[in-house]
Scaffold this motif. Structure first.
Motif, PDB file in Angstrom:
ATOM      1  N   ARG A   1       1.533   7.791   3.603  1.00  0.00           N
ATOM      2  CA  ARG A   1       1.071   7.305   1.245  1.00  0.00           C
ATOM      3  C   ARG A   1      -0.392   6.666   1.503  1.00  0.00           C
ATOM      4  NH1 ARG A   1       4.562   5.065  -1.937  1.00  0.00           N
ATOM      5  NH2 ARG A   1       3.526   6.545  -3.360  1.00  0.00           N
ATOM      6  N   ILE A   2      -0.762   4.888   2.536  1.00  0.00           N
ATOM      7  CA  ILE A   2      -1.848   5.011   2.683  1.00  0.00           C
ATOM      8  C   ILE A   2      -3.080   5.854   2.246  1.00  0.00           C
ATOM      9  CG2 ILE A   2      -3.078   2.963   3.418  1.00  0.00           C
ATOM     10  CD1 ILE A   2      -0.644   2.065   4.394  1.00  0.00           C
ATOM     11  N   GLN A   3      -3.881   5.552   1.706  1.00  0.00           N
ATOM     12  CA  GLN A   3      -5.172   6.066   0.850  1.00  0.00           C
ATOM     13  C   GLN A   3      -6.319   5.980   1.700  1.00  0.00           C
ATOM     14  OE1 GLN A   3      -4.821   7.398  -2.547  1.00  0.00           O
ATOM     15  NE2 GLN A   3      -2.542   8.302  -2.483  1.00  0.00           N
ATOM     16  N   GLN A   4      -6.411   4.814   1.951  1.00  0.00           N
ATOM     17  CA  GLN A   4      -6.992   3.958   2.342  1.00  0.00           C
ATOM     18  C   GLN A   4      -8.088   3.076   3.366  1.00  0.00           C
ATOM     19  OE1 GLN A   4      -4.711   2.678   1.048  1.00  0.00           O
ATOM     20  NE2 GLN A   4      -4.875   0.493   0.863  1.00  0.00           N
ATOM     21  N   PRO A   5      -8.950   3.390   4.220  1.00  0.00           N
ATOM     22  CA  PRO A   5      -8.682   2.508   5.467  1.00  0.00           C
ATOM     23  C   PRO A   5      -8.640   1.520   5.880  1.00  0.00           C
ATOM     24  CG  PRO A   5     -10.960   2.307   4.403  1.00  0.00           C
ATOM     25  CD  PRO A   5     -10.104   3.386   3.110  1.00  0.00           C
ATOM     26  N   ALA A   6      -7.932   1.075   6.702  1.00  0.00           N
ATOM     27  CA  ALA A   6      -7.612   0.276   7.625  1.00  0.00           C
ATOM     28  C   ALA A   6      -7.900  -0.496   8.876  1.00  0.00           C
ATOM     29  CB  ALA A   6      -6.249   0.466   7.259  1.00  0.00           C
ATOM     30  N   LEU A   7      -7.802  -1.469   9.106  1.00  0.00           N
ATOM     31  CA  LEU A   7      -9.178  -2.609  10.284  1.00  0.00           C
ATOM     32  C   LEU A   7      -7.453  -2.696  11.224  1.00  0.00           C
ATOM     33  CD1 LEU A   7     -10.765  -3.212  12.714  1.00  0.00           C
ATOM     34  CD2 LEU A   7     -11.370  -4.403  10.837  1.00  0.00           C
ATOM     35  N   VAL A   8      -6.724  -2.724  11.936  1.00  0.00           N
ATOM     36  CA  VAL A   8      -5.960  -3.329  12.552  1.00  0.00           C
ATOM     37  C   VAL A   8      -6.141  -3.762  14.320  1.00  0.00           C
ATOM     38  CG1 VAL A   8      -3.818  -2.762  13.994  1.00  0.00           C
ATOM     39  CG2 VAL A   8      -4.033  -1.361  12.015  1.00  0.00           C
TER      40      VAL A   8
ATOM     41  N   TYR B   1      14.677 -11.602   8.405  1.00  0.00           N
ATOM     42  CA  TYR B   1      15.216 -10.344   8.574  1.00  0.00           C
ATOM     43  C   TYR B   1      14.739  -9.492   7.323  1.00  0.00           C
ATOM     44  CZ  TYR B   1      20.020  -8.232   6.710  1.00  0.00           C
ATOM     45  OH  TYR B   1      20.488  -6.365   6.718  1.00  0.00           O
ATOM     46  N   ASP B   2      13.968 -10.001   6.887  1.00  0.00           N
ATOM     47  CA  ASP B   2      13.685  -8.215   5.904  1.00  0.00           C
ATOM     48  C   ASP B   2      12.620  -7.661   6.684  1.00  0.00           C
ATOM     49  OD1 ASP B   2      15.189  -9.263   3.769  1.00  0.00           O
ATOM     50  OD2 ASP B   2      13.890 -10.016   2.766  1.00  0.00           O
ATOM     51  N   MET B   3      11.533  -8.253   7.964  1.00  0.00           N
ATOM     52  CA  MET B   3      11.143  -7.959   8.743  1.00  0.00           C
ATOM     53  C   MET B   3      11.489  -6.705   9.174  1.00  0.00           C
ATOM     54  SD  MET B   3       7.542  -9.578   9.210  1.00  0.00           S
ATOM     55  CE  MET B   3       7.870 -10.608  10.371  1.00  0.00           C
ATOM     56  N   TYR B   4      12.737  -7.263  10.153  1.00  0.00           N
ATOM     57  CA  TYR B   4      12.977  -6.554  10.965  1.00  0.00           C
ATOM     58  C   TYR B   4      14.219  -5.865  10.184  1.00  0.00           C
ATOM     59  CZ  TYR B   4      12.162  -9.583  15.416  1.00  0.00           C
ATOM     60  OH  TYR B   4      11.814 -10.221  16.006  1.00  0.00           O
ATOM     61  N   THR B   5      14.196  -5.253   9.199  1.00  0.00           N
ATOM     62  CA  THR B   5      15.942  -4.315   9.200  1.00  0.00           C
ATOM     63  C   THR B   5      14.170  -3.327   7.633  1.00  0.00           C
ATOM     64  OG1 THR B   5      16.401  -5.909   7.345  1.00  0.00           O
ATOM     65  CG2 THR B   5      17.390  -5.958   9.286  1.00  0.00           C
ATOM     66  N   THR B   6      12.969  -3.698   7.799  1.00  0.00           N
ATOM     67  CA  THR B   6      12.667  -2.841   7.341  1.00  0.00           C
ATOM     68  C   THR B   6      11.628  -1.458   7.749  1.00  0.00           C
ATOM     69  OG1 THR B   6      12.627  -4.543   5.573  1.00  0.00           O
ATOM     70  CG2 THR B   6      10.909  -2.640   4.646  1.00  0.00           C
ATOM     71  N   ASP B   7      11.613  -0.759   7.831  1.00  0.00           N
ATOM     72  CA  ASP B   7      10.471   0.531   8.795  1.00  0.00           C
ATOM     73  C   ASP B   7       9.673   1.135   7.750  1.00  0.00           C
ATOM     74  OD1 ASP B   7       9.886   1.883  10.833  1.00  0.00           O
ATOM     75  OD2 ASP B   7      11.499   2.873  10.997  1.00  0.00           O
ATOM     76  N   LEU B   8       8.523   0.789   8.069  1.00  0.00           N
ATOM     77  CA  LEU B   8       7.264   1.597   7.068  1.00  0.00           C
ATOM     78  C   LEU B   8       6.822   2.289   7.809  1.00  0.00           C
ATOM     79  CD1 LEU B   8       5.818  -2.041   6.091  1.00  0.00           C
ATOM     80  CD2 LEU B   8       7.744  -0.092   5.245  1.00  0.00           C
ATOM     81  N   ARG B   9       7.192   3.186   8.822  1.00  0.00           N
ATOM     82  CA  ARG B   9       5.914   3.737   9.987  1.00  0.00           C
ATOM     83  C   ARG B   9       6.477   5.475   9.233  1.00  0.00           C
ATOM     84  NH1 ARG B   9       9.795   3.164  16.070  1.00  0.00           N
ATOM     85  NH2 ARG B   9      10.921   3.044  14.065  1.00  0.00           N
TER      86      ARG B   9
ATOM     87  N   SER C   1       0.849  -1.386  -0.178  1.00  0.00           N
ATOM     88  CA  SER C   1       0.120  -0.269   0.311  1.00  0.00           C
ATOM     89  C   SER C   1       0.726   1.008  -0.439  1.00  0.00           C
ATOM     90  CB  SER C   1      -0.497   0.101   1.042  1.00  0.00           C
ATOM     91  OG  SER C   1      -1.873  -1.276   1.353  1.00  0.00           O
ATOM     92  N   THR C   2       1.999   1.129   1.017  1.00  0.00           N
ATOM     93  CA  THR C   2       2.560   2.496   0.624  1.00  0.00           C
ATOM     94  C   THR C   2       3.663   2.613  -0.692  1.00  0.00           C
ATOM     95  OG1 THR C   2       4.959   0.964   1.860  1.00  0.00           O
ATOM     96  CG2 THR C   2       3.331   2.263   2.949  1.00  0.00           C
ATOM     97  N   THR C   3       3.669   1.670  -1.277  1.00  0.00           N
ATOM     98  CA  THR C   3       4.279   1.418  -2.663  1.00  0.00           C
ATOM     99  C   THR C   3       3.471   1.584  -3.852  1.00  0.00           C
ATOM    100  OG1 THR C   3       5.900  -0.317  -1.755  1.00  0.00           O
ATOM    101  CG2 THR C   3       5.826   0.270  -4.549  1.00  0.00           C
ATOM    102  N   ALA C   4       2.302   1.212  -3.359  1.00  0.00           N
ATOM    103  CA  ALA C   4       1.588   1.665  -4.868  1.00  0.00           C
ATOM    104  C   ALA C   4      -0.143   2.211  -4.316  1.00  0.00           C
ATOM    105  CB  ALA C   4       1.183   0.341  -5.663  1.00  0.00           C
TER     106      ALA C   4
END
Length: 308
Positions: free
Chosen positions: A234-241, A221-229, A134-137
């Motif tokens: 950039r995310i425009q749509q609604p999200a339920l967490v 490894y990828d999850m622990y070294t990727t920070d999306l915060r 969602s942050t990418t596209a």
């Protein structure tokens, strides 16, 4: 003779119309090309608005079976199974940036299959991928249901941690995990902290044992070294967490303290709602099924995307 010819022409037209009516749903979607996405396979079930379901670490798409059974009459469910997870054949060479590769291949899949802003349900690693897609596209993805996942897993205990600072720890973890499969007893003990039901614990343990160690290690490894915060804006749509906290009671966590971690990590996500399960551990769709469906149903209805 003319009447017979007219009747025959009518029959031919009727047969053609029937054939087209059966073929049309197929013609609306491009034929899938599995070679275009070697990092995952997809099983499509149901009809309606597209819904993409992504499982968590070591789990195949079967983890969503009950969810698919509930929604397949309203939605066309595209259930993802990552290569190397839960008995799925692993790739001969695991990509150096595995999750980024999965992200890009999923976005390509959405485009080639002409999926119009699909709803994304993601559990754990799957929720992380949903956020990253969602942050990418932002225009390619529809509403998000994020099941017990965070945009930067490594910062759970230290919100100021950076992706760069997390690399030494993540590298040590990757090397340890690549050393071989976890003993069955140890894996079952770990899984028991994530799931309540004994039969489910057995199933998830089996999936862990049949997962490819290289793939699991690289994904972690990828999850622990990727920070999306920082990119969540950039995310425009609604999200339920949907979050879980009861599994961490023994370590001093409370519902409030766990919710605060979620709130801090999702601060920059514009349209989101955080709900915490009272009873479920990490696998909320298994542990607190009625609550999970109630939350998801209400979210889909609220956003006007349930089939009328």
């Amino acid at each position: 003779m003319n009447h017979f010819s007219s009747f025959r022409q009518y029959c031919y037209s009727l047969i053609l119309l029937l054939l087209l009516s059966f073929c049309l749903p197929v013609l609306l979607f491009a034929a899938d090309n599995p070679a275009a996405h070697p990092s995952f396979s997809v099983k499509v079930t149901g009809k309606g608005r597209p819904m993409l379901l992504i499982p968590g670490l070591t789990c195949p798409g079967a983890v969503w079976d009950e969810t698919v059974a509930r929604y397949q009459k309203q939605y066309q469910c595209h259930v993802v199974s990552l290569a190397g997870f839960g008995g799925q054949p692993a790739q001969a060479a695991v990509p150096e940036h595995l999750l980024q590769t999965v992200r890009d291949e999923l976005l390509t899949y959405i485009k080639t299959q002409k999926l119009n802003r699909p709803i994304v349900l993601g559990h754990s690693l799957g929720g992380f991928l949903g956020l990253w897609m969602s942050t990418t596209a932002p225009d390619a993805i529809g509403p998000l249901v994020i099941v017990d996942s965070l945009p930067f897993l490594a910062a759970v205990q230290n919100p100021t941690l950076t992706a760069e600072a997390a690399k030494p720890m993540a590298e040590g973890m990757r090397q340890q995990m690549m050393g071989g499969k976890m003993p069955v007893a140890a894996q079952r003990q770990m899984v028991a902290g994530l799931i309540t039901d004994t039969a489910r614990i057995t199933q998830a343990t089996r999936w862990g044992q049949t997962s490819d160690a290289r793939t699991v290690a690289q994904a972690m490894y990828d999850m622990y070294t990727t920070d999306l915060r920082a990119d969540l804006g950039r995310i425009q749509q609604p999200a339920l967490v949907l979050g879980a906290w009861t599994a961490y009671k023994a370590y001093g966590s409370t519902k409030e303290s766990t919710r605060a971690i979620f709130a801090q990590q999702y601060t920059k996500l514009p349209q989101h709602r955080i709900e915490m399960s009272e009873a479920g551990k990490h696998f909320l769709m298994w542990d607190d099924t009625a609550w999970f469906f109630a939350q998801t149903d209400a979210f889909l209805k609220q956003n006007g995307i349930a089939k009328k």
